[in-house]
Design an enzyme around this catalytic site. Structure first.
Site, PDB file in Angstrom:
ATOM      1  N   TYR A  76      -9.556  14.535  17.268  1.00 38.15           N
ATOM      2  CA  TYR A  76      -9.700  13.119  16.918  1.00 38.15           C
ATOM      3  C   TYR A  76     -10.297  12.332  18.099  1.00 38.15           C
ATOM      4  CZ  TYR A  76      -7.667   8.344  16.434  1.00 38.15           C
ATOM      5  OH  TYR A  76      -7.441   6.990  16.395  1.00 38.15           O
ATOM      6  N   ASP A 116       1.079  16.132  18.072  1.00 36.24           N
ATOM      7  CA  ASP A 116       0.876  14.943  17.247  1.00 36.24           C
ATOM      8  C   ASP A 116       1.032  15.376  15.797  1.00 36.24           C
ATOM      9  OD1 ASP A 116      -0.045  12.779  15.761  1.00 36.24           O
ATOM     10  OD2 ASP A 116      -1.541  12.228  17.262  1.00 36.24           O
ATOM     11  N   ILE A 171       1.292  13.411  13.081  1.00 38.05           N
ATOM     12  CA  ILE A 171       1.093  12.194  12.297  1.00 38.05           C
ATOM     13  C   ILE A 171       0.753  12.466  10.836  1.00 38.05           C
ATOM     14  CG2 ILE A 171      -1.371  11.923  12.783  1.00 38.05           C
ATOM     15  CD1 ILE A 171      -0.951   8.957  13.082  1.00 38.05           C
ATOM     16  N   LYS A 208      -0.144   7.234   8.380  1.00 37.99           N
ATOM     17  CA  LYS A 208      -0.816   8.154   7.465  1.00 37.99           C
ATOM     18  C   LYS A 208       0.083   8.563   6.304  1.00 37.99           C
ATOM     19  CE  LYS A 208      -4.046   8.145  10.586  1.00 37.99           C
ATOM     20  NZ  LYS A 208      -5.301   7.390  10.421  1.00 37.99           N
TER      21      LYS A 208
END
Lengths: 440, 487
Positions: free
Chosen positions: B155, B240, B242, B279
């Site tokens: 990302y 991460d 998410i 998300k």
């Protein structure tokens, strides 16, 4: 520290977070034994927290009369739009409302452009952001003493920036003088610290005084001469007891036809004037477009919840409500202040003459065993454990004169305040009696 | 930049951090957003506008969340039913967060991960979204100049979040398509040794699981490899997670927390999870980020730092109620997965029909699309040229793999959960037309190698990505296409 683990960063293991200071130690004592009129009447009364709880009823009434249906109106699209909104420009309606509110606080004497408003999660974040933007690690920020203890963390911890104190004293009511500013600069130069900005808090925390126009003019001249930035933290601007006694740096800038404005940045928040610290609604107002751009980008780390932006936009756009709120809030704070000053005076305690804020700057010099930081902290400790009052020692605010204390009065009910003042009176009487005996 | 040679023009120069481009907005990832901002699709007002497929948002289940809010007015402090809580909520600024909020988040985290692990509310630290969480954890774990290893592709926001103000570096662990971009031990070792040879201290590894942009989940073996490597080298592992609640297909999701619980001989002081509701719950505007660390010192430090990015108590209060509603969260997560799965199937099937393959994925809000066969040559320049064509001619903003630091040109991330069915249909139609036209062109110009720079497909976008920023004077930041559509 990590047991068998890997070292953390130096930042993590330093104590620049500031929580080991007496300022916070008192909070801990309060947390362990909090006063409650009914269930714990001999507990510690918290007078170290500069919160504004005197006008909550006005906010509650407003919400009751204007129930924003579930906060988002009826349509799904309104909720959806809001839940998805993470644009770091912030909701336009909220920025407009904040700009309007800031103008009202200043009696319409200045204009704020919503396009120059950057939103951050509280003034804590706003101040840190400006420190990151205006200074490199090792650079210095001039800050007049005494100052809010939180600055030691907010401005220095993660930024690596230094605070260069500009020492003020009681000989002139702690007014900021040109001499003090020059001395501080000279000191910085000797230490090879490059000064990048001056940070004012106006009205002052912990003094509770609004800075006068002539001093503001002098300060603006000074920063222009030194070619540095000026941050004016006006977080208590709505808490000046008489609105015409507050002069914002924005007014000074406008009066000069916006000369020097590229170096002026105003910090504001709704935590004190509106009593909403939980909502994390802070702002940087800068006349400098480069600063606005950069601050906006950095605000990605600390945006205001879109839900909160929307609710507050509604509330603050209601001019009738805000006018009434500001006026009533000022009146109540003024009454509280006068009540406290009188109560302390009855106990033989003098305060600095203040005209703003949620606290008094109280002088207990006479009660010190010795006029030193140790003497002051020893007295503070006694007050905490015997009088069961948590007040903030001036040394935690970097005051050079021992014996000054900040006493908050807006974060409790009138009844609690009465109890607190009575305890203070009892305590000082006991102390004075002890002093008399030991001097015989 | 930022060299202060002349002390008399001090204030004109802001800090090095301020004047660097560590904010990352000059990347091609954001250039597509700028193009979209200039010409946003709207089914009625601007049907020929650019469709935003570069924004990884989950808009499929907001109706469910909204319905819950309507049915539970007491959870909002600005309704008649809820206003009695207003004062306490508004006044609460303790960086531990509302206790009910932490409990609810811990519970939701467990459920989002399929119940494989339990989370302790005491270890939950708030932050200003995952953006704030990543920066916070970087500040806690590494000194300026030190590095974290990170598998590519990754990302683009990490370049800003992890590095900008912290001065920490991100060094790539190169992953490749031949094994579906799996993170291998040799790749880890290579990355680590490369850093060592350059005298850079590696402090940890940062992985995203499920992966953005791949949409794949890490298998147990890979997770164990990572944890084991971290232990061996005495470095941290930040996961991460998410997108953990967006796993819509097998294989079953394995969170690093399960490894921690299964393998007690690994030092859990090295393990830290970043999470957010942006998300899984589709509420990026609410800025709910979480750092979950097994390391007490990190929890303590991160919590102090969270003062710079706390979650609004109004939002904490609402979510404490919502996420504390077990019934709702169970139904929500199941329905969300179902809708994502359906969207993913429809989308990938349609792409497949026109000869476009995506990496096989089971999670996330996007596909990792392979357009290598459409490149003039296997270079980043060719990829960016194709990307320009896609924006200009196909009017779709998708994110070029190079902006994700992908080691191979030709991959694109295309988001599918940030639009309604009709918009998706329109997007697919455009892709079909584009591919068909390309096939015709290929047939007509069989001998020529250059496919996209002639005739009717003349490029009128600036040749250099940097010039796009001149076209868009407004600053960019995420805009949902539906938000635009509704206003």
């Amino acid at each position: 520290m990590a047991k068998k683990g890997v070292p953390l960063s130096e930042m993590a293991t330093s104590d620049t977070h500031g929580e080991d200071s007496a300022y916070f130690a008192g909070w801990k004592a309060y947390d362990e034994d909090p006063y409650d009129a009914a269930s714990n009447p001999s507990g510690v009364i918290q007078m170290g927290l500069a919160e504004n709880q005197v006008s909550f009823d006005l906010l509650e009434d407003y919400l009751e009369q204007h129930p924003q249906e579930f906060g988002w109106g009826c349509g799904t699209s309104s909720f959806r739009e809001n839940a998805l909104f993470q644009d770091y420009h912030g909701l336009k309606s909220f920025r407009r409302a904040v700009a309007l509110f800031m103008e009202q606080i200043r009696g319409g004497r200045t204009q704020f452009d919503p396009e120059q408003i950057v939103l951050t999660a509280g003034a804590t974040a706003a101040n840190e952001l400006l420190s990151f933007i205006l200074a490199d690690p090792g650079d210095g920020l001039l800050i007049p003493t005494p100052y809010y203890p939180g600055f030691d963390r907010d401005l220095r911890w993660r930024t690596g920036v230094n605070i260069v104190p500009v020492h003020c004293n009681s000989s002139n009511g702690f007014r900021i003088t040109l001499r003090a500013l020059e001395d501080a600069c000279a000191g910085a130069e000797t230490m090879k610290v490059r000064v990048k900005a001056l940070l004012l808090t106006n009205p002052s925390n912990p003094l509770g005084t609004a800075i006068t126009r002539p001093v503001l003019e002098e300060i603006l001249d000074f920063v222009a001469r030194k070619d540095i930035h000026l941050i004016s933290d006006e977080i208590y601007s709505g808490s000046v007891f008489s609105s015409d006694e507050f002069v914002s740096m924005a007014e000074v800038v406008e009066a000069r036809g916006h000369e020097e404005r590229d170096r002026v940045h105003i910090v504001y928040s709704l935590s004190k004037d509106l009593g909403l610290p939980g909502y994390r609604a802070g702002t940087i107002y800068s006349y400098n477009n480069e600063v606005v751009t950069t601050a906006r980008r950095m605000s990605s780390f600390t945006l205001v919840s879109s839900q909160t932006q929307k609710m507050l936009a509604s509330m603050l756009s209601d001019k009738e409500f805000t006018e009434n709120y500001l006026r009533t809030n000022r009146e109540r704070l003024k009454k509280r202040y006068e009540f406290v000053v009188e109560g302390l005076s009855n106990a033989g305690i003098r305060c600095l003459q203040g005209n703003a804020g949620l606290f008094c700057w109280m002088n207990l010099g006479e009660l010190l065993e010795e006029p030193t930081v140790e003497g002051e902290l020893s007295l503070w400790n006694l007050i905490l454990h015997e009088a069961k009052l948590n007040i903030s020692p001036g040394s935690s605010c970097h005051c050079l004169e021992a014996g000054w204390f900040r006493v908050c009065f807006a974060n409790m009910s009138q009844q609690t305040l009465e109890v607190a003042l009575m305890r203070m009176k009892d305590f000082t009487e006991k102390m004075k009696a002890k002093q008399m005996i030991s001097s015989m | 930049m930022g060299l202060h040679v002349d002390d008399h023009s001090n204030y004109n120069v802001l800090s090095r951090i301020a004047t660097s481009d560590g904010h990352g907005e000059n990347s091609s990832y954001f250039d597509g957003w700028k193009a979209y901002d200039n010409d946003p699709f709207h089914p009625i007002d601007n049907p020929k506008g650019v469709i935003q497929m570069g924004l990884a948002e989950n808009q499929l289940c907001l109706d469910l969340t909204h319905q819950w809010i309507k049915q539970n007015p007491q959870a909002s402090i600005c309704t008649g039913e809820g206003v009695s809580e207003f004062k306490d909520v508004a006044n609460f600024q303790d960086y531990h967060g509302l206790p009910d909020f932490r409990k609810a988040i811990a519970r939701f985290m467990g459920k989002a991960r399929g119940g494989g692990a339990m989370f302790d509310p005491e270890r939950i630290v708030m932050s200003g979204g995952a953006t704030g969480a990543q920066e916070n954890i970087a500040f806690c774990l590494a000194n300026p100049g030190e590095a974290f290893l990170i598998p590519t592709p990754y990302y683009p926001g990490f370049d800003r979040d992890f590095r900008w103000r912290t001065g920490v570096q991100l060094l790539p662990i190169q992953c490749h398509s031949f094994n579906n971009f799996k993170i291998t031990e040799p790749a880890l070792v290579t990355a680590y040794q490369t850093a060592q040879r350059s005298n850079i201290t590696v402090k940890g590894i940062l992985v995203t699981n499920p992966s953005n942009p791949l949409g794949t989940t890490l298998d147990r073996e890979t997770l164990r490899t990572l944890v084991s490597f971290a232990n061996e080298k005495r470095i941290h592992l930040v996961c991460d997670e998410i997108f953990s609640g967006t796993v819509f297909d097998r294989p079953t999701y394995v969170s690093v927390s399960e490894i921690v619980e299964e393998e007690p001989y690994y030092d859990r002081d090295l393990i830290h999870i970043v999470y957010s509701l942006s998300k899984d719950l589709g509420v990026p505007g609410f800025r709910v980020g979480v750092i979950y660390s097994y390391n007490d010192a990190v929890v303590s430090c991160a919590r102090k730092m969270s003062s710079f990015g706390l979650v609004s108590t109004q939002t904490q209060h609402l979510l404490a109620s919502m996420l504390g509603d077990d019934d709702f969260t169970t139904k929500f997560l199941a329905e969300s997965r179902r809708r994502l799965s359906r969207r993913h199937k429809v989308f990938t099937a349609a792409l497949h029909r026109v000869g476009i393959k995506c990496l096989e994925s089971n999670a996330g809000l996007f596909c990792w699309m392979n357009l290598k066969h459409l490149l003039n040559e296997a270079t980043v320049e060719a990829e960016l040229e194709l990307w320009r064509v896609i924006i200009k001619e196909v009017k779709l903003n998708m994110s070029p793999g190079s902006s994700f630091h992908c080691s191979e040109p030709g991959w694109f991330r295309v988001c599918f959960a940030n639009m309604d069915d009709n918009t998706m249909e329109t997007a697919l139609k455009r892709i079909r037309t584009f591919v068909d036209r390309g096939n015709d062109t290929t047939a007509a110009q069989a001998k020529k190698k250059k496919k996209w720079s002639d005739g009717s497909l003349r490029l009128s976008l600036p040749r250099r990505i940097e010039e796009l920023s001149i076209m868009t004077p407004r600053l960019i930041s995420p805009h949902s296409p539906l938000v635009r559509a509704a206003t």
